[in-house]
Design an enzyme around this catalytic site. Structure first.
Site, PDB file in Angstrom:
ATOM      1  N   GLY A 163       0.828  -1.212   0.000  1.00 26.60           N
ATOM      2  CA  GLY A 163       0.000   0.000   0.000  1.00 26.60           C
ATOM      3  C   GLY A 163       0.856   1.253   0.000  1.00 26.60           C
ATOM      4  N   ASP A 196      -9.167  -9.947   5.247  1.00 28.95           N
ATOM      5  CA  ASP A 196     -10.382  -9.139   5.034  1.00 28.95           C
ATOM      6  C   ASP A 196     -10.577  -8.764   3.561  1.00 28.95           C
ATOM      7  OD1 ASP A 196      -9.630  -9.157   7.681  1.00 28.95           O
ATOM      8  OD2 ASP A 196     -10.156  -7.077   8.072  1.00 28.95           O
ATOM      9  N   ARG A 246      10.976 -24.115   0.621  1.00 33.01           N
ATOM     10  CA  ARG A 246      10.303 -24.335   1.913  1.00 33.01           C
ATOM     11  C   ARG A 246       9.385 -25.552   1.923  1.00 33.01           C
ATOM     12  NH1 ARG A 246       9.115 -17.922   2.980  1.00 33.01           N
ATOM     13  NH2 ARG A 246      11.310 -17.457   3.331  1.00 33.01           N
ATOM     14  N   HIS A 305       2.736 -19.920   6.914  1.00 35.53           N
ATOM     15  CA  HIS A 305       3.552 -18.696   6.819  1.00 35.53           C
ATOM     16  C   HIS A 305       3.044 -17.724   5.761  1.00 35.53           C
ATOM     17  CE1 HIS A 305       7.076 -16.201   7.092  1.00 35.53           C
ATOM     18  NE2 HIS A 305       7.412 -16.421   5.831  1.00 35.53           N
ATOM     19  N   GLU A 308       0.197  -9.543  -0.824  1.00 35.85           N
ATOM     20  CA  GLU A 308      -0.189 -10.897  -0.423  1.00 35.85           C
ATOM     21  C   GLU A 308      -1.689 -11.146  -0.588  1.00 35.85           C
ATOM     22  OE1 GLU A 308       1.698 -12.258   3.180  1.00 35.85           O
ATOM     23  OE2 GLU A 308       0.515 -14.104   3.183  1.00 35.85           O
ATOM     24  N   ARG A 355       6.061 -20.346  -2.944  1.00 41.48           N
ATOM     25  CA  ARG A 355       6.818 -19.093  -3.020  1.00 41.48           C
ATOM     26  C   ARG A 355       8.257 -19.311  -2.560  1.00 41.48           C
ATOM     27  NH1 ARG A 355       8.356 -14.991   0.616  1.00 41.48           N
ATOM     28  NH2 ARG A 355       7.197 -15.754   2.416  1.00 41.48           N
ATOM     29  N   LEU A 411       8.489 -10.066  -0.573  1.00 36.40           N
ATOM     30  CA  LEU A 411       8.807  -8.652  -0.343  1.00 36.40           C
ATOM     31  C   LEU A 411       9.053  -7.968  -1.684  1.00 36.40           C
ATOM     32  CD1 LEU A 411      11.072  -8.668   2.844  1.00 36.40           C
ATOM     33  CD2 LEU A 411       8.656  -8.111   2.640  1.00 36.40           C
TER      34      LEU A 411
HETATM   35  C1  LIG Z   1       7.273 -13.204  10.096  1.00 37.11           C
HETATM   36  C2  LIG Z   1       7.317 -13.031   8.607  1.00 37.11           C
HETATM   37  C3  LIG Z   1       8.529 -12.809   7.959  1.00 37.11           C
HETATM   38  C4  LIG Z   1       8.578 -12.658   6.564  1.00 37.11           C
HETATM   39  N1  LIG Z   1       9.796 -12.456   5.946  1.00 37.11           N
HETATM   40  C5  LIG Z   1       9.840 -12.321   4.600  1.00 37.11           C
HETATM   41  C6  LIG Z   1      11.096 -12.110   3.924  1.00 37.11           C
HETATM   42  O1  LIG Z   1      12.151 -12.007   4.530  1.00 37.11           O
HETATM   43  N2  LIG Z   1      11.067 -12.001   2.563  1.00 37.11           N
HETATM   44  C7  LIG Z   1       9.919 -12.080   1.841  1.00 37.11           C
HETATM   45  O2  LIG Z   1       9.967 -11.956   0.633  1.00 37.11           O
HETATM   46  N3  LIG Z   1       8.724 -12.249   2.469  1.00 37.11           N
HETATM   47  C8  LIG Z   1       8.654 -12.358   3.821  1.00 37.11           C
HETATM   48  N4  LIG Z   1       7.446 -12.544   4.437  1.00 37.11           N
HETATM   49  C9  LIG Z   1       6.213 -12.340   3.676  1.00 37.11           C
HETATM   50  C10 LIG Z   1       5.982 -10.834   3.487  1.00 37.11           C
HETATM   51  O3  LIG Z   1       6.455 -10.153   4.621  1.00 37.11           O
HETATM   52  C11 LIG Z   1       4.502 -10.497   3.304  1.00 37.11           C
HETATM   53  O4  LIG Z   1       3.952 -11.306   2.306  1.00 37.11           O
HETATM   54  C12 LIG Z   1       4.348  -9.038   2.882  1.00 37.11           C
HETATM   55  O5  LIG Z   1       5.015  -8.187   3.781  1.00 37.11           O
HETATM   56  C13 LIG Z   1       2.879  -8.644   2.806  1.00 37.11           C
HETATM   57  O6  LIG Z   1       2.808  -7.267   2.559  1.00 37.11           O
HETATM   58  P1  LIG Z   1       1.427  -6.592   2.194  1.00 37.11           P
HETATM   59  O7  LIG Z   1       1.714  -5.158   1.961  1.00 37.11           O
HETATM   60  O8  LIG Z   1       0.758  -7.359   1.104  1.00 37.11           O
HETATM   61  O9  LIG Z   1       0.519  -6.790   3.502  1.00 37.11           O
HETATM   62  P2  LIG Z   1       0.755  -6.383   5.032  1.00 37.11           P
HETATM   63  O10 LIG Z   1       2.095  -5.870   5.326  1.00 37.11           O
HETATM   64  O11 LIG Z   1       0.263  -7.556   5.818  1.00 37.11           O
HETATM   65  O12 LIG Z   1      -0.246  -5.180   5.215  1.00 37.11           O
HETATM   66  C14 LIG Z   1      -1.640  -5.347   5.188  1.00 37.11           C
HETATM   67  C15 LIG Z   1      -2.288  -4.016   5.487  1.00 37.11           C
HETATM   68  O13 LIG Z   1      -3.692  -4.125   5.245  1.00 37.11           O
HETATM   69  C16 LIG Z   1      -4.401  -3.486   6.275  1.00 37.11           C
HETATM   70  N5  LIG Z   1      -5.729  -4.093   6.355  1.00 37.11           N
HETATM   71  C17 LIG Z   1      -6.048  -5.407   6.397  1.00 37.11           C
HETATM   72  N6  LIG Z   1      -7.387  -5.566   6.463  1.00 37.11           N
HETATM   73  C18 LIG Z   1      -7.936  -4.329   6.446  1.00 37.11           C
HETATM   74  C19 LIG Z   1      -9.260  -3.823   6.520  1.00 37.11           C
HETATM   75  N7  LIG Z   1     -10.331  -4.615   6.624  1.00 37.11           N
HETATM   76  N8  LIG Z   1      -9.437  -2.478   6.494  1.00 37.11           N
HETATM   77  C20 LIG Z   1      -8.373  -1.632   6.437  1.00 37.11           C
HETATM   78  N9  LIG Z   1      -7.091  -2.059   6.378  1.00 37.11           N
HETATM   79  C21 LIG Z   1      -6.879  -3.387   6.378  1.00 37.11           C
HETATM   80  C22 LIG Z   1      -3.541  -3.681   7.519  1.00 37.11           C
HETATM   81  O14 LIG Z   1      -3.809  -2.670   8.456  1.00 37.11           O
HETATM   82  C23 LIG Z   1      -2.137  -3.559   6.927  1.00 37.11           C
HETATM   83  O15 LIG Z   1      -1.762  -2.204   6.909  1.00 37.11           O
HETATM   84  C24 LIG Z   1       7.398 -12.721   5.819  1.00 37.11           C
HETATM   85  C25 LIG Z   1       6.174 -12.955   6.460  1.00 37.11           C
HETATM   86  C26 LIG Z   1       6.135 -13.134   7.836  1.00 37.11           C
HETATM   87  C27 LIG Z   1       4.810 -13.459   8.470  1.00 37.11           C
END
Ligand SMILES: Cc1cc2nc3c(=O)[nH]c(=O)nc-3n(C[C@H](O)[C@H](O)[C@H](O)COP(=O)(O)OP(=O)(O)OC[C@H]3O[C@@H](n4cnc5c(N)ncnc54)[C@H](O)[C@@H]3O)c2cc1C
Length: 560
Positions: free
Chosen positions: A15, A206, A271, A336, A360, A371, A377
């Site tokens: 975002g 969500d 993995r 994960h 994601e 993956r 990331l």
């Molecule tokens: C512990 C951990 C370590 C990881 N390490 C790695 C790594 O080293 N390398 C790699 O490639 N991947 C890694 N991953 C995977 C990667 O971090 C995630 O897939 C990625 O960060 C997801 O980013 P995103 O922006 O899609 O979602 P997120 O960062 O999960 O953000 C989701 C956003 O949506 C908002 N949201 C959700 N529902 C609603 C709603 N109903 N209304 C309003 N807002 C909402 C939340 O507030 C949040 O701001 C890791 C995952 C985990 C769990």
């Protein structure tokens, strides 16, 4: 009613990356149910893959990703991911991301599973945190309007296209209608449908469920990644960086058992392969205690651990009372990452006009059936940027019609569920249902699956849906009504659990992270296709087949 040209739901890396793509002066709003800097992206440790080194290449990265995906990834999308990666990493550097460095001053890169080259750019083992904070500062500086602790409840469609969003403001307990020209869902994954998961509490899917309810197509929901190394008992992630930087996996006899399963890649096999190997060792009686394996870093020495893996060391110390330079860390696999999500094209467009999705929550299919570490990331920033660019083109279109019919329907749904005087038939609890859902998913839709258990899971989840429908609902009209949020999130998760189990039951083959004991082989003639899911008129999911995009690489046997 609030108006913005561009509305982004989700304040994680996806975002924020989309938000900072807009030039200053653009009317961009960002809605996030938790404060953006608490988004789950901040927990990511290992790094962002990109072919930056002279002796690496984009083609290598594409091939590793296609092979890692067990040939289910869309190769055109994978090419986009890998070819735009290096440029995006450099752009992040210009924005101020403090990448760890080589002695020559270039971004340092480490090995992660399934990669033929050390390709993950990182900031020690707090990579997600470092980039998230840099992007957040940029978004503030660019004047992005942030609505923290606002929860998306429903999408409002008028004349077949997105016209606005219904949002719940946690602080006031009020519903707000947000109109926009274009919206992006960047709401993250849904790992919380499993009891054993590395995901934070907010990862309840969500956006994926809300888009599905509004008519968007989902895809590949059966493919769920289980990370091999989570702390035994708590399932806190111990990053793949620990193996990338030289850690060993050992069974009760102290043997590096990966030699049995992936003799070339050993601990750095993908993995899905490592998770299955760990469970196989435990099943064959070579595990420790009541079912764990050791991750051994002791040979790396305290200096290297403190320099490269400070968070790993701290987590092991805090949550397992282990000094990782002296004693191996007890680990077990846990859910994960959600490979499935809202089906999108390379411009992040969903099947609903005016609605984009990325990160994601989406499925542009760069991960296919499995993956690779470091690719998610990268996906957040590459496709977050692409979504931002596409929205800047779409924003020139006229404002969609004012939501009327859709708004009336959404408000009456809300009143029926959460309004004063809403039905109160059962004293069952959200937490009891949620616990049962997590247990069913972990026990029956986990690393090893069978048709019998998947069918049982589907039946048991149907019972949970009936229990949910009869649940006492918390009235929505007062501030910080967390009970109401818990209730809504459970509804989203039950829907996604059903589709995950349903798609896994239908896919009678093994591919990537989806392993069927009763169908242990990959079956390309029958199953080399995506699973597409849309909501039927009766509200039930309809499953169909979707074509996989091939460019350069034809399916081969996948050995490591
Ligand atoms: C512990 C951990 C370590 C990881 N390490 C790695 C790594 O080293 N390398 C790699 O490639 N991947 C890694 N991953 C995977 C990667 O971090 C995630 O897939 C990625 O960060 C997801 O980013 P995103 O922006 O899609 O979602 P997120 O960062 O999960 O953000 C989701 C956003 O949506 C908002 N949201 C959700 N529902 C609603 C709603 N109903 N209304 C309003 N807002 C909402 C939340 O507030 C949040 O701001 C890791 C995952 C985990 C769990």
């Amino acid at each position: 009613m609030i108006f913005h040209d561009i509305v982004i739901v989700g304040g994680g890396l996806t975002g924020l990356m989309a938000a900072v793509e807009a030039p200053p002066g653009t009317d961009v709003a960002l809605i996030s149910k938790i404060y953006p800097t608490r988004s789950h992206s901040g927990a990511a440790q290992g790094g962002f893959n990109a072919a930056m080194a002279e002796d690496d290449s984009v083609e290598n990265h594409v091939f590793d990703t296609v092979k890692g995906s067990d040939y289910l990834g869309d190769q055109d999308a994978i090419e986009t991911l890998c070819s735009e990666g290096p440029e995006v990493i450099r752009k992040l550097e210009q924005m101020g991301v403090p990448w760890s460095r080589t002695p020559e001053g270039r971004p340092a890169q480490r090995s992660l599973g399934g990669a033929s080259f050390p390709r993950a750019c990182y900031s020690a083992d707090i990579s997600g945190h470092a980039v998230l904070h840099t992007l957040y500062e940029r978004a503030l500086a660019a004047g992005v309007r942030i609505y923290p602790e606002w929860h998306l409840v429903e999408l409002l469609l008028e004349e077949g296209r997105l016209a606005g969003l219904l949002v719940y403001d946690l602080a006031t307990g009020r519903l707000e209608v947000v109109r926009c020209r274009v919206a992006l869902l960047a709401t993250g994954g849904y790992g919380r449908i499993f009891r054993k998961t590395t995901n934070g509490h907010a990862n309840t899917g969500d956006g994926t469920a809300i888009a599905y309810r509004a008519g968007a197509v989902l895809s590949d929901m059966e493919f769920v990644q289980f990370h091999p190394t989570t702390l035994y008992g708590t399932n806190i992630l111990i990053s793949e960086a620990a193996r990338g930087d030289g850690g060993y996996l050992r069974n009760a006899a102290g043997e590096r058992f990966m030699a049995r399963y992936a003799p070339q890649k050993m601990e750095l096999a993908p993995r899905d392969v490592v998770s299955r190997s760990i469970f196989q060792e435990i099943k064959d009686g070579r595990g420790l205690g009541e079912g764990y394996i050791n991750l051994d870093l002791t040979h790396l020495g305290a200096d290297k651990i403190h320099r490269l893996l400070p968070q790993v060391n701290e987590l092991a110390h805090l949550y397992a009372a282990v000094d990782s330079s002296q004693t191996p860390i007890p680990i077990e696999p846990a859910q994960h990452y959600s490979m499935g999500g809202i089906r999108v094209n390379r411009d992040c467009e969903t099947s609903i006009p005016g609605l984009l999705a990325a990160g994601e929550t989406a499925n542009v299919s760069v991960h296919g059936a499995n993956r690779l570490g470091g690719n998610s990331l990268l996906e957040t920033v590459v496709f977050g940027r692409r979504a931002g660019r596409r929205m800047l083109e779409m924003v020139k279109r006229p404002m969609p019609p004012r939501p009327r019919v859709s708004l009336e329907r959404a408000l009456s749904n809300w009143q029926a569920n959460f309004g004063v005087g809403a039905p109160r038939q059962s004293d069952d609890s959200v937490f009891a249902i949620r616990e049962d859902m997590g247990r069913i998913m972990t026990d029956k839709v986990g690393v090893f699956r069978t048709g019998v258990e998947l069918k049982q899971a589907m039946e048991e989840l149907a019972v949970l849906r009936s229990r949910y429908a009869a649940l006492r609902v918390p009235a929505g009209e007062h501030s910080f009504n967390q009970q109401l949020i818990d209730h809504m999130e459970l509804g989203f998760m039950l829907e996604l659990s059903e589709m995950t189990a349903g798609a896994a039951w239908r896919r009678t083959e093994s591919r990537g992270a989806h392993f069927r004991i009763d169908y242990p082989r990959r079956n390309d003639p029958d199953w080399l296709h995506h699973t597409l899911i849309r909501r039927g008129d009766d509200g039930r999911p309809i499953y169909e087949a979707g074509t996989v995009a091939f460019t350069r690489f034809q399916p081969q046997e996948r050995g490591y």
